[in-house]
Write a protein that holds these residues in place. Sequence first.
Motif, PDB file in Angstrom:
ATOM      1  N   THR A  12       0.490   8.571 -14.613  1.00  0.00           N
ATOM      2  CA  THR A  12       0.508   7.110 -14.641  1.00  0.00           C
ATOM      3  C   THR A  12       1.446   6.590 -15.724  1.00  0.00           C
TER       4      THR A  12
ATOM      5  N   LYS B 289      -2.980  12.326 -11.802  1.00  0.00           N
ATOM      6  CA  LYS B 289      -1.841  11.507 -11.402  1.00  0.00           C
ATOM      7  C   LYS B 289      -1.086  11.048 -12.630  1.00  0.00           C
TER       8      LYS B 289
ATOM      9  N   CYS C 239       0.719   9.400  -1.767  1.00  0.00           N
ATOM     10  CA  CYS C 239       0.951   7.970  -1.604  1.00  0.00           C
ATOM     11  C   CYS C 239      -0.370   7.222  -1.745  1.00  0.00           C
ATOM     12  N   TYR C 240      -0.284   6.017  -2.242  1.00  0.00           N
ATOM     13  CA  TYR C 240      -1.467   5.180  -2.431  1.00  0.00           C
ATOM     14  C   TYR C 240      -2.213   4.954  -1.122  1.00  0.00           C
ATOM     15  N   CYS C 241      -1.491   5.018   0.009  1.00  0.00           N
ATOM     16  CA  CYS C 241      -2.119   4.776   1.313  1.00  0.00           C
ATOM     17  C   CYS C 241      -3.025   5.936   1.737  1.00  0.00           C
TER      18      CYS C 241
ATOM     19  N   ASN D 196       0.799  -1.226   0.000  1.00  0.00           N
ATOM     20  CA  ASN D 196       0.000   0.000   0.000  1.00  0.00           C
ATOM     21  C   ASN D 196       0.830   1.273   0.000  1.00  0.00           C
ATOM     22  N   HIS D 197       2.114   1.188  -0.337  1.00  0.00           N
ATOM     23  CA  HIS D 197       2.946   2.382  -0.425  1.00  0.00           C
ATOM     24  C   HIS D 197       3.514   2.514  -1.831  1.00  0.00           C
ATOM     25  N   GLU D 198       2.903   3.415  -2.572  1.00  0.00           N
ATOM     26  CA  GLU D 198       3.352   3.718  -3.922  1.00  0.00           C
ATOM     27  C   GLU D 198       3.225   5.222  -4.100  1.00  0.00           C
TER      28      GLU D 198
ATOM     29  N   ARG E 167      -0.639  12.623   1.866  1.00  0.00           N
ATOM     30  CA  ARG E 167      -0.361  13.676   0.898  1.00  0.00           C
ATOM     31  C   ARG E 167       0.692  14.606   1.472  1.00  0.00           C
TER      32      ARG E 167
ATOM     33  N   CYS F  11       7.182   6.907   4.178  1.00  0.00           N
ATOM     34  CA  CYS F  11       7.105   5.438   4.195  1.00  0.00           C
ATOM     35  C   CYS F  11       7.844   4.862   5.391  1.00  0.00           C
TER      36      CYS F  11
ATOM     37  N   TRP G 299       3.496   9.046  -5.991  1.00  0.00           N
ATOM     38  CA  TRP G 299       3.239   9.734  -7.255  1.00  0.00           C
ATOM     39  C   TRP G 299       3.473  11.223  -7.071  1.00  0.00           C
TER      40      TRP G 299
ATOM     41  N   TRP H 203       8.734  11.531   0.304  1.00  0.00           N
ATOM     42  CA  TRP H 203       7.846  10.368   0.295  1.00  0.00           C
ATOM     43  C   TRP H 203       8.489   9.173   1.000  1.00  0.00           C
TER      44      TRP H 203
END
Length: 203
Positions: free
Chosen positions: A35, A33, A71-73, A16-18, A76, A102, A20, A98
């Motif tokens: 991608t 975002k 982060c995906y989690c 769950n940690h990605e 911000r 994490c 962007w 970031w």
Amino acid sequence: MGWLYAEGENESEGGNHEGWVVAVLSDGTDGEKDTFDDAEETWARRVQWAWSYKYDGKEGRRKAQGLRVVCYCGWRGARRPVDFADPDACDVQLRQEWERHCEISMSRMLTQRLQRLTSDLAVAFDELTGTCNKDGEPARPLLAAYAATSLLMDVEAWQRDAVRAARKGGFSWDEISGPLMMSKQSAHEKFAKHMEADAEETP
């Protein structure tokens, strides 16, 4: 795909940690975002993130007023300045921010390797104390006591080394106290003296 943190043995549960990078637009909203849909053009321009030309304000495009790492989690980061002339520098700063997020959020999550090691230790002590020893094998509680005492000494040294490394890495006492499961004041009182001793020994 964005940034992934601690892959392999250290991968977080659920992945769950990605991270962007998103552009903050003039109306205060975040741009779409990135991608890597524009991967070929990004590569051709020799830039890391597509925001550097998607939101550059040229040819009718909206202009980014800042950047933010998300982060995906759900975390911000704060709004940061945007530098179209040096997008790689923005990339480095945002990634560091970031990765710090994490590290803090994963500080109470044992890696798969550590989970295996602690499980193996628990089984070994169960056998030594006779709690769960194999057929025909005697319990060895005195050895268990000695091993536990030796481990306690090692653990205290490892703990000091970990705190020392965290301080050198720029983490605050407030951030360090969480993983130690003690108050900020207690953490400072217990470990600050070791940091001061290190400073005195440094020529």
